[in-house]
Design a protein around this motif. Structure first.
Motif, PDB file in Angstrom:
ATOM      1  N   GLU A  53     -26.586 -17.316  28.699  1.00 35.14           N
ATOM      2  CA  GLU A  53     -25.891 -18.327  27.886  1.00 35.14           C
ATOM      3  C   GLU A  53     -25.343 -19.450  28.750  1.00 35.14           C
ATOM      4  O   GLU A  53     -25.364 -20.611  28.356  1.00 35.14           O
ATOM      5  CB  GLU A  53     -24.772 -17.666  27.070  1.00 35.14           C
ATOM      6  CG  GLU A  53     -25.295 -16.808  25.948  1.00 35.14           C
ATOM      7  CD  GLU A  53     -24.205 -16.121  25.146  1.00 35.14           C
ATOM      8  OE1 GLU A  53     -23.043 -16.088  25.598  1.00 35.14           O
ATOM      9  OE2 GLU A  53     -24.528 -15.605  24.063  1.00 35.14           O
ATOM     10  N   LEU A  54     -24.869 -19.129  29.951  1.00 33.08           N
ATOM     11  CA  LEU A  54     -24.319 -20.140  30.849  1.00 33.08           C
ATOM     12  C   LEU A  54     -25.409 -21.039  31.430  1.00 33.08           C
ATOM     13  O   LEU A  54     -25.280 -22.264  31.426  1.00 33.08           O
ATOM     14  CB  LEU A  54     -23.550 -19.454  31.982  1.00 33.08           C
ATOM     15  CG  LEU A  54     -22.984 -20.370  33.057  1.00 33.08           C
ATOM     16  CD1 LEU A  54     -21.796 -21.148  32.515  1.00 33.08           C
ATOM     17  CD2 LEU A  54     -22.573 -19.574  34.280  1.00 33.08           C
ATOM     18  N   LYS A  57     -27.866 -22.527  28.173  1.00 37.15           N
ATOM     19  CA  LYS A  57     -27.179 -23.108  27.009  1.00 37.15           C
ATOM     20  C   LYS A  57     -27.827 -22.670  25.688  1.00 37.15           C
ATOM     21  O   LYS A  57     -28.097 -23.476  24.803  1.00 37.15           O
ATOM     22  CB  LYS A  57     -27.172 -24.645  27.090  1.00 37.15           C
ATOM     23  CG  LYS A  57     -26.645 -25.209  28.395  1.00 37.15           C
ATOM     24  CD  LYS A  57     -25.172 -24.986  28.567  1.00 37.15           C
ATOM     25  CE  LYS A  57     -24.619 -25.723  29.762  1.00 37.15           C
ATOM     26  NZ  LYS A  57     -24.546 -24.959  30.978  1.00 37.15           N
ATOM     27  N   GLN A  59     -27.952 -19.171  22.667  1.00 41.47           N
ATOM     28  CA  GLN A  59     -27.179 -18.044  22.160  1.00 41.47           C
ATOM     29  C   GLN A  59     -28.047 -16.786  22.216  1.00 41.47           C
ATOM     30  O   GLN A  59     -29.187 -16.795  21.754  1.00 41.47           O
ATOM     31  CB  GLN A  59     -26.721 -18.306  20.732  1.00 41.47           C
ATOM     32  CG  GLN A  59     -25.717 -19.438  20.635  1.00 41.47           C
ATOM     33  CD  GLN A  59     -25.300 -19.694  19.208  1.00 41.47           C
ATOM     34  OE1 GLN A  59     -26.041 -19.420  18.281  1.00 41.47           O
ATOM     35  NE2 GLN A  59     -24.097 -20.233  19.038  1.00 41.47           N
ATOM     36  N   GLN A  96     -33.369 -20.487  18.686  1.00 40.95           N
ATOM     37  CA  GLN A  96     -33.112 -20.717  20.109  1.00 40.95           C
ATOM     38  C   GLN A  96     -34.407 -20.535  20.895  1.00 40.95           C
ATOM     39  O   GLN A  96     -35.252 -19.736  20.524  1.00 40.95           O
ATOM     40  CB  GLN A  96     -32.059 -19.727  20.627  1.00 40.95           C
ATOM     41  CG  GLN A  96     -30.740 -19.781  19.897  1.00 40.95           C
ATOM     42  CD  GLN A  96     -29.951 -21.023  20.234  1.00 40.95           C
ATOM     43  OE1 GLN A  96     -29.831 -21.405  21.382  1.00 40.95           O
ATOM     44  NE2 GLN A  96     -29.404 -21.663  19.200  1.00 40.95           N
TER      45      GLN A  96
END
Length: 105
Positions: A53-54, A57, A59, A96
């Motif tokens: 996630e970091l 970007k 989910q 995503q």
């Protein structure tokens, strides 16, 4: 992204070693909408989720982990062993996507 706050950002940058680009990984990505990463042997599912996630970007919905034993190899009369590896199968939430060809630019 509450899980990213609990872990140090320096540790999260080291958790993911490389994406796995193979025939099996591509099949899994198309069929199950998952991405496969090579991760550190001591990485937890929560750390892997926070790191993806970091860095990308996106989910993350879930993470499955597989420990793969290293193969025994021979060179003449000498035998050796490859390192054990840990693979993380990261399932992304609907809509995503991680595209590695665009990330390299």
């Amino acid at each position: 992204m509450s899980t990213a706050i609990k872990h140090s950002e320096e540790r999260l940058m080291k958790v993911l070693l490389a994406p796995v680009i193979s025939e099996k990984a591509t099949f899994v990505a198309e069929k199950n909408e998952q991405v496969v990463f090579l991760v550190m042997p001591d990485a937890t599912k929560l750390e892997i989720k926070a790191a993806v996630e970091l860095l990308f970007k996106v989910q993350v919905e879930s993470v499955q982990v597989a420990n793969r034993p290293g193969k025994v190899k021979r060179a003449g009369r000498f035998t050796g062993r490859r390192n054990n590896t840990r693979h993380a199968f990261v399932c992304l939430k609907p809509g995503q996507e991680i595209n590695f060809t665009e990330e390299a630019k």
